[in-house]
Design an enzyme around this catalytic site. Structure first.
Site, short mmCIF file in Angstrom:
data_model
loop_
_atom_site.label_atom_id
_atom_site.label_comp_id
_atom_site.label_asym_id
_atom_site.label_seq_id
_atom_site.Cartn_x
_atom_site.Cartn_y
_atom_site.Cartn_z
N SER A 25 50.37 41.10 -146.93
CA SER A 25 51.22 41.71 -145.91
C SER A 25 51.73 43.06 -146.38
CB SER A 25 52.42 40.82 -145.59
OG SER A 25 53.18 40.64 -146.77
N TYR A 58 49.98 42.43 -141.75
CA TYR A 58 51.11 42.10 -140.89
C TYR A 58 52.40 42.42 -141.63
CZ TYR A 58 51.45 37.92 -143.77
OH TYR A 58 51.56 37.07 -144.84
N GLY A 73 49.59 41.16 -151.78
CA GLY A 73 48.29 40.49 -151.78
C GLY A 73 47.15 41.48 -151.91
N ALA A 74 46.05 41.19 -151.23
CA ALA A 74 44.86 42.04 -151.33
C ALA A 74 45.13 43.48 -150.92
CB ALA A 74 43.73 41.45 -150.48
N ALA A 75 46.08 43.69 -150.00
CA ALA A 75 46.42 45.05 -149.56
C ALA A 75 46.94 45.91 -150.72
CB ALA A 75 47.46 45.01 -148.44
#
Length: 116
Positions: A25, A58, A73-75
Site C-alpha cells: 500500500s 491502495y 510492501g512490493a511498492a
C-alpha cells in the site's frame, strides 16, 4: 456513455519512507488525503518522477500532520525516500458530467509534504 477521469491528485509529494516488509500500500498523511478528497483503501496510481516507474496500490491513512508518504510492501521497490511522486485516483462518470467535473488537486511543499 461513461468515461474514466482524474478525480484526485497529490502533485509532487516526497516519499518519506519505504517499508518492504509491510503488506502493501501507500501510507499518506491524513491532511493530504482530506485536501485531495482521497480515502483509506482507495485505489491510486503512482508516478515516480525520479525513475519513471508507474504502479497502482491502495491508500492507508497516515498520521495527520506528519507529512508521511510511505510506500509499503512490493511498492517499496518502486521508489525510495526522497523521490518525488504524483498520486492520482480516478472515477467513472457520465460523459456530460465529466465535461464540467473539477478534480481535487493539491500541491504540497516537497520539503515537508505539508499543504501550502
Amino acid at each position: 456513455m461513461f468515461i474514466e477521469v482524474v478525480k484526485s491528485k497529490i502533485h509532487r509529494v516526497t516519499v518519506t519512507e519505504a517499508n518492504l516488509n509491510y503488506i502493501g500500500s501507500i501510507t499518506i498523511d491524513e491532511d493530504l488525503l482530506d485536501a485531495a478528497n482521497l480515502i483509506a483503501n482507495e485505489k491510486v496510481s503512482i508516478v515516480n518522477n525520479n525513475n519513471g516507474e508507474r504502479f497502482e496500490t491502495y491508500i492507508i491513512k497516515g498520521e495527520r500532520g506528519s507529512g508521511v508518504v510511505c510506500l509499503n510492501g512490493a511498492a517499496a521497490r518502486k521508489a525510495q525516500p526522497g523521490d518525488i511522486i504524483i498520486v492520482m485516483s480516478y472515477a467513472m462518470m457520465d460523459f456530460e458530467e465529466a465535461k464540467t467535473f473539477k478534480p481535487s488537486v493539491v500541491f504540497p511543499d516537497t520539503a515537508t509534504n505539508k499543504l501550502i
